[in-house]
Design a protein around this motif. Sequence first.
Motif, PDB file in Angstrom:
ATOM      1  N   HIS A  18      -2.447   1.609   2.528  1.00 41.06           N
ATOM      2  CA  HIS A  18      -1.870   1.368   1.197  1.00 41.06           C
ATOM      3  C   HIS A  18      -2.955   1.497   0.121  1.00 41.06           C
ATOM      4  CE1 HIS A  18       2.192  -0.349   2.245  1.00 41.06           C
ATOM      5  NE2 HIS A  18       1.615  -0.256   3.432  1.00 41.06           N
ATOM      6  N   HIS A  69       2.523  -4.882  -2.981  1.00 39.01           N
ATOM      7  CA  HIS A  69       2.689  -4.331  -1.624  1.00 39.01           C
ATOM      8  C   HIS A  69       2.514  -5.477  -0.636  1.00 39.01           C
ATOM      9  CE1 HIS A  69       1.799   0.099  -2.567  1.00 39.01           C
ATOM     10  NE2 HIS A  69       1.831  -0.537  -3.728  1.00 39.01           N
ATOM     11  N   ILE A 295       4.639   6.041  -0.867  1.00 49.72           N
ATOM     12  CA  ILE A 295       4.109   5.189  -1.945  1.00 49.72           C
ATOM     13  C   ILE A 295       4.178   5.941  -3.281  1.00 49.72           C
ATOM     14  CG2 ILE A 295       1.977   4.099  -2.792  1.00 49.72           C
ATOM     15  CD1 ILE A 295       1.454   3.308   0.211  1.00 49.72           C
TER      16      ILE A 295
END
Length: 339
Positions: A18, A69, A295
């Motif tokens: 991420h 996130h 994402i």
Amino acid sequence: MKSLGTAVIGCGSISSVHLKAIAGLELAELKAVVDINEELAKKTAETYGCDYYTDYKEMLQRDDIQVVHICTGHYLHAPMTVDALKAGKHVLTEKPMAENKASAHTMLDAAEENKDVQLGVIFQNRYNPSSIRMKQAVDSGEFGKLLCMKGLVTWSRTPAYYETEWKGKWATEGGGVLINQAIHTLDLLHWLGGDVASIKGSISNDSLEGVIEVEDTAHAHIEFRNGVKAIFYATNAYGRSTPVEVEVIFEKATLQLRGDTLYLLQGDTSTVLAEPVKNDLGEKAYWGVSHQFQIRDFYAHLLEGKHFWIDGPEGYKAFRLVMDIYESSKLGQRINYTE
Ligand SMILES: NC(=O)c1ccc[n+]([C@@H]2O[C@H](COP(=O)([O-])OP(=O)(O)OC[C@H]3O[C@@H](n4cnc5c(N)ncnc54)[C@H](O)[C@@H]3O)[C@@H](O)[C@H]2O)c1
């Protein structure tokens, strides 16, 4: 270009995927990371040049953070998601949504009640070229009607893998190979097959008795509303983690996925229809490389004010299959879907 302030909760294994995706994205600006392990939070913050917290509720008070996130163990997804949505933050949570159906429903309810913000669920493999091509084949009907499918996940997880505070236990992981590893393949079968009519399945702990409470092996038979049937087998008890295999049989051709390469079989010929994107992120190969695509897509939807497609209800679909395999295994019965 406009960008959104971002925080990542949980600085463990998956967080770097991420964090690297966020770092390479002009639509996002990392403001903070959170971990109850202060040393880890601090080190991660230093690496990515942001603030750190050990209490996510403190981080949620910041006005310059719009997106959160969630990269923690399964049992933390629901409370963290609910708190973040209520605090007016968009949430992108790792799969699975939660550790049980009741927790997942608190997330769906919170998303319903806070419509100014969005809930997205990570299923990065839907962004693989091979997955996109399979879905296109189903939707276009180019090979005739979809008839049946199979999904095979034969992986290896040693006792050491489960030496964390949350893995291997019903209360915190919510299951084993099904909820953690094979949910991606179930999601793919669901995405291709459409609405489910019923599922029958069974779980067992074949190789890790005394090490984990949850299953390391499972199989299932899924009937879809359109008459398509799928068989599914998953295990963490194999000697190696070998490429996931999916077979999709149409009236006029068969598609075979091995790893991320998709083959078209027609008569005696076999051709490659889609190849994997090279993994240059230095991450574990079996995670794939598509987090960055999901994402980016999530942020693009947020900035354009559009509804993101892998939302709570969409993320719930494969999760529900997992939960219903557990239920079916316990009851020794097929579970019928009335809606
Ligand atoms: N999409 C994928 O392919 C993929 C791959 C691996 C993991 N995952 C998912 O990512 C999630 C995390 O998995 P992982 O392997 O990174 O776990 P992990 O155990 O390595 O990391 C979890 C982190 O959360 C931290 N944490 C625990 N309680 C916290 C709290 N209250 N506040 C803040 N931080 C806290 C822990 O200290 C740890 O650093 C899981 O949902 C897992 O299923 C997804």
